[in-house]
Design an enzyme around this catalytic site. Structure first.
Site, PDB file in Angstrom:
ATOM      1  N   LYS A 142     -46.375  -9.556 -34.906  1.00 46.53           N
ATOM      2  CA  LYS A 142     -45.335 -10.190 -34.243  1.00 46.53           C
ATOM      3  C   LYS A 142     -46.170 -11.772 -33.796  1.00 46.53           C
ATOM      4  O   LYS A 142     -47.692 -11.215 -33.145  1.00 46.53           O
ATOM      5  CB  LYS A 142     -44.634  -9.889 -32.812  1.00 46.53           C
ATOM      6  CG  LYS A 142     -43.311  -9.632 -33.471  1.00 46.53           C
ATOM      7  CD  LYS A 142     -42.630  -9.686 -31.871  1.00 46.53           C
ATOM      8  CE  LYS A 142     -41.603  -8.852 -32.606  1.00 46.53           C
ATOM      9  NZ  LYS A 142     -40.595  -8.610 -30.970  1.00 46.53           N
ATOM     10  N   GLU A 184     -48.286  -3.480 -19.352  1.00 48.71           N
ATOM     11  CA  GLU A 184     -47.741  -3.524 -20.644  1.00 48.71           C
ATOM     12  C   GLU A 184     -48.192  -1.544 -20.977  1.00 48.71           C
ATOM     13  O   GLU A 184     -47.211  -0.760 -22.101  1.00 48.71           O
ATOM     14  CB  GLU A 184     -47.791  -4.306 -22.163  1.00 48.71           C
ATOM     15  CG  GLU A 184     -47.757  -5.660 -21.482  1.00 48.71           C
ATOM     16  CD  GLU A 184     -46.698  -5.530 -22.073  1.00 48.71           C
ATOM     17  OE1 GLU A 184     -45.653  -5.263 -22.517  1.00 48.71           O
ATOM     18  OE2 GLU A 184     -46.685  -6.664 -21.705  1.00 48.71           O
ATOM     19  N   GLU A 236     -37.847  -5.031 -35.761  1.00 55.56           N
ATOM     20  CA  GLU A 236     -37.036  -5.136 -34.733  1.00 55.56           C
ATOM     21  C   GLU A 236     -35.501  -4.756 -35.154  1.00 55.56           C
ATOM     22  O   GLU A 236     -35.079  -6.153 -34.300  1.00 55.56           O
ATOM     23  CB  GLU A 236     -37.793  -6.569 -34.004  1.00 55.56           C
ATOM     24  CG  GLU A 236     -36.685  -6.114 -31.918  1.00 55.56           C
ATOM     25  CD  GLU A 236     -37.244  -6.959 -31.125  1.00 55.56           C
ATOM     26  OE1 GLU A 236     -38.771  -7.439 -31.176  1.00 55.56           O
ATOM     27  OE2 GLU A 236     -36.843  -7.286 -30.360  1.00 55.56           O
TER      28      GLU A 236
HETATM   29  P1  NAD Z   1     -54.085 -15.057 -22.751  1.00 59.24           P
HETATM   30  O1  NAD Z   1     -54.259 -14.928 -23.798  1.00 59.24           O
HETATM   31  O2  NAD Z   1     -53.514 -16.315 -22.504  1.00 59.24           O
HETATM   32  O3  NAD Z   1     -55.104 -14.295 -21.616  1.00 59.24           O
HETATM   33  C1  NAD Z   1     -55.782 -14.569 -20.369  1.00 59.24           C
HETATM   34  C2  NAD Z   1     -56.683 -15.332 -19.911  1.00 59.24           C
HETATM   35  O4  NAD Z   1     -57.142 -14.612 -19.614  1.00 59.24           O
HETATM   36  C3  NAD Z   1     -56.821 -17.189 -20.065  1.00 59.24           C
HETATM   37  O5  NAD Z   1     -57.139 -17.286 -19.514  1.00 59.24           O
HETATM   38  C4  NAD Z   1     -58.259 -16.703 -21.090  1.00 59.24           C
HETATM   39  O6  NAD Z   1     -58.739 -17.282 -21.568  1.00 59.24           O
HETATM   40  C5  NAD Z   1     -58.940 -15.412 -20.115  1.00 59.24           C
HETATM   41  N1  NAD Z   1     -59.216 -14.963 -20.609  1.00 59.24           N
HETATM   42  C6  NAD Z   1     -59.414 -13.388 -22.581  1.00 59.24           C
HETATM   43  N2  NAD Z   1     -60.618 -12.967 -22.730  1.00 59.24           N
HETATM   44  C7  NAD Z   1     -61.649 -12.914 -21.642  1.00 59.24           C
HETATM   45  C8  NAD Z   1     -62.458 -11.673 -21.296  1.00 59.24           C
HETATM   46  N3  NAD Z   1     -62.523 -11.679 -22.178  1.00 59.24           N
HETATM   47  N4  NAD Z   1     -62.942 -12.718 -20.240  1.00 59.24           N
HETATM   48  C9  NAD Z   1     -63.085 -13.636 -19.224  1.00 59.24           C
HETATM   49  N5  NAD Z   1     -61.360 -14.300 -19.264  1.00 59.24           N
HETATM   50  C10 NAD Z   1     -60.352 -13.603 -20.626  1.00 59.24           C
HETATM   51  O7  NAD Z   1     -53.197 -14.279 -22.561  1.00 59.24           O
HETATM   52  P2  NAD Z   1     -52.614 -12.654 -22.803  1.00 59.24           P
HETATM   53  O8  NAD Z   1     -52.528 -11.910 -21.743  1.00 59.24           O
HETATM   54  O9  NAD Z   1     -53.380 -12.192 -23.098  1.00 59.24           O
HETATM   55  O10 NAD Z   1     -52.038 -12.413 -23.555  1.00 59.24           O
HETATM   56  C11 NAD Z   1     -50.283 -13.230 -23.602  1.00 59.24           C
HETATM   57  C12 NAD Z   1     -49.148 -14.002 -24.311  1.00 59.24           C
HETATM   58  O11 NAD Z   1     -49.609 -12.949 -25.392  1.00 59.24           O
HETATM   59  C13 NAD Z   1     -48.292 -14.717 -24.289  1.00 59.24           C
HETATM   60  O12 NAD Z   1     -47.898 -15.863 -24.971  1.00 59.24           O
HETATM   61  C14 NAD Z   1     -47.535 -13.452 -24.957  1.00 59.24           C
HETATM   62  O13 NAD Z   1     -45.861 -14.962 -25.069  1.00 59.24           O
HETATM   63  C15 NAD Z   1     -47.879 -13.150 -25.698  1.00 59.24           C
HETATM   64  N6  NAD Z   1     -47.307 -11.861 -26.457  1.00 59.24           N
HETATM   65  C16 NAD Z   1     -47.631 -11.564 -28.236  1.00 59.24           C
HETATM   66  C17 NAD Z   1     -46.707  -9.480 -27.903  1.00 59.24           C
HETATM   67  C18 NAD Z   1     -47.001 -10.272 -29.571  1.00 59.24           C
HETATM   68  O14 NAD Z   1     -46.194  -8.721 -30.316  1.00 59.24           O
HETATM   69  N7  NAD Z   1     -46.912 -10.679 -30.260  1.00 59.24           N
HETATM   70  C19 NAD Z   1     -46.637  -9.304 -26.590  1.00 59.24           C
HETATM   71  C20 NAD Z   1     -46.873  -9.477 -26.081  1.00 59.24           C
HETATM   72  C21 NAD Z   1     -47.105 -10.980 -25.974  1.00 59.24           C
HETATM   73 ZN    ZN Z   2     -44.523  -7.862 -22.928  1.00 58.48          ZN
END
Ligand code: NAD
Ligand code: ZN
Length: 359
Positions: A142, A184, A236
């Site tokens: 996705k 998750e 889905e």
């Molecule tokens: P994100 O990518 O925004 O990362 C969170 C924060 O951590 C950001 O500020 C980033 O710069 C920082 N960061 C990333 N890696 C780091 C590291 N190794 N060290 C320090 N800082 C780091 O958020 P997330 O929580 O990874 O992902 C959330 C997103 O994922 C949402 O947009 C959500 O909709 C999406 N999502 C998609 C699916 C899918 O199936 N495609 C499933 C669940 C969530």
């Molecule tokens: Zn989720």
């Protein structure tokens, strides 16, 4: 390091998880056919100073490597950045045999994957997740961006060539982001694997000192559960909806508070607690699991519900959920730990439970 395969009907691809999984990157790229002409690495400004140099250094000097660094934060999963990435790809001369590398959390994975899915009608990409939450988002195909009128509303199904998960990156991740991703992991356990849930509950009592062995095991099991669901239901139409456990109220809380106020995982954790409670009411089972989980989630640092949330407003949001059916809220509920089903929940019951949950 561990290797798994995602065997979706339309594509099979490997997932490498572990310290030094990055070593797989050049080998994988070398094996791709047709041979990769150019590479564009898309990342954000938190991840770039930490890991971009390391990744770029691994890539063969025979391939031209371009980089595009976006600001961090979910609000950046936007049309404006989608266009900026496409412009960068065009200016860099990417063609149909080029490759995009998504280096970052779910924000980067979703956006860069969507860019790859539409650039010249679809080119290859590799996911290099760097957050715990991205164990979920990087697997399953996705991709997408947010629209002003709704999160993740514009997107495509587009699988990566591979997922390379260098878990040493989690050492620089702030603890609130670890907690977000861990929600998750708990979700995967609750919907599919009671033994895994009990093991997590036993072993993980703090998220500041999760030994990488425990974490790697949890990530691999979580990915396996997700991959298994994606294998059965890539688009889905059925069981994949079960991954939405905790997300009906979770998404409503995120939207009510304003995106970015709470992490996604904190909202999902609250949503899972609520879904357990609704499940207990629907199936007529005792609330012991909810009590036990509440205590555990508090111990792990998940925040209590903020004051001021209103049942009516949350309910209205839940009805707008993509999974609502003719105005009735559908929720994923657990008849028992390790088993999930999607059920329509009658309004009066939902309202009653929501009011007592908020009280
Ligand atoms: P994100 O990518 O925004 O990362 C969170 C924060 O951590 C950001 O500020 C980033 O710069 C920082 N960061 C990333 N890696 C780091 C590291 N190794 N060290 C320090 N800082 C780091 O958020 P997330 O929580 O990874 O992902 C959330 C997103 O994922 C949402 O947009 C959500 O909709 C999406 N999502 C998609 C699916 C899918 O199936 N495609 C499933 C669940 C969530
Ligand atoms: Zn989720």
């Amino acid at each position: 390091m561990e290797q798994l395969t995602v065997a979706a009907p339309s594509k099979h691809y490997p997932v490498f998880v572990g310290e030094n999984a990055l070593q797989q990157l050049p080998l994988l790229i070398q094996e791709l056919t047709p041979a990769v002409t150019r590479i564009l690495i898309i990342t954000d400004d938190n991840v770039a100073p930490l890991y971009l140099g390391k990744v770029a250094a691994l890539l063969s000097s025979e391939t031209t490597v371009h980089e595009h660094i976006l600001p961090h934060g979910d609000q950046e999963k936007s049309f404006a950045n989608y266009i900026a990435c496409q412009t960068k790809a065009l200016e860099s001369g990417l063609d149909r045999r080029s490759l995009i590398i998504a280096l970052g959390g779910g924000m980067i994975g979703d956006l860069a994957g969507f860019v790859a899915s539409t650039y010249m009608r679809g080119i290859r990409f590799i996911q290099v997740p760097t957050t715990l939450l991205a164990h979920d988002s990087a697997v399953g195909g996705k991709t997408g961006i947010n629209h002003e009128l709704g999160k993740n509303m514009i997107g495509a199904f587009h699988h990566p060539e591979a997922v390379i998960y260098p878990i040493e990156c989690l050492r620089t991740l702030p603890v609130n982001e670890i907690r977000s991703g861990f929600a998750e992991v708990i979700k995967h356990a609750l919907i599919k694997d009671e033994v895994f849930y009990r093991a997590l509950h036993e072993e993980v009592r703090s998220l500041t000192e999760v030994g990488s062995g425990t974490l790697q095991k949890a990530i691999v099991t979580g990915i396996q559960i997700k991959a298994d669901i994606v294998r059965q239901d890539e688009r889905e139409n059925g069981v994949r909806a079960l991954l939405n456990f905790g997300h009906t109220l979770g998404h409503a809380i995120e939207a009510e508070l304003g995106y970015g106020k709470w992490t996604h995982g904190d909202a999902v954790a609250a949503g899972m607690r609520f879904a357990l409670r609704v499940g207990a009411a629907v199936y007529g089972i005792p609330l012991i699991e909810e009590k036990e989980m509440n205590a555990w989630l508090i111990e792990l640092g998940y925040p209590p519900l903020p004051a001021g949330l209103e049942a009516e407003r949350l309910l209205a949001r839940m009805k707008k959920d993509k999974k609502s059916h003719r105005g009735t809220v559908q929720m994923v509920l657990l008849p028992r730990i390790g088993r999930a089903e999607l059920l329509e929940v009658p309004d009066p019951l939902l309202k009653r439970e929501l009011q007592s949950f908020l009280a």
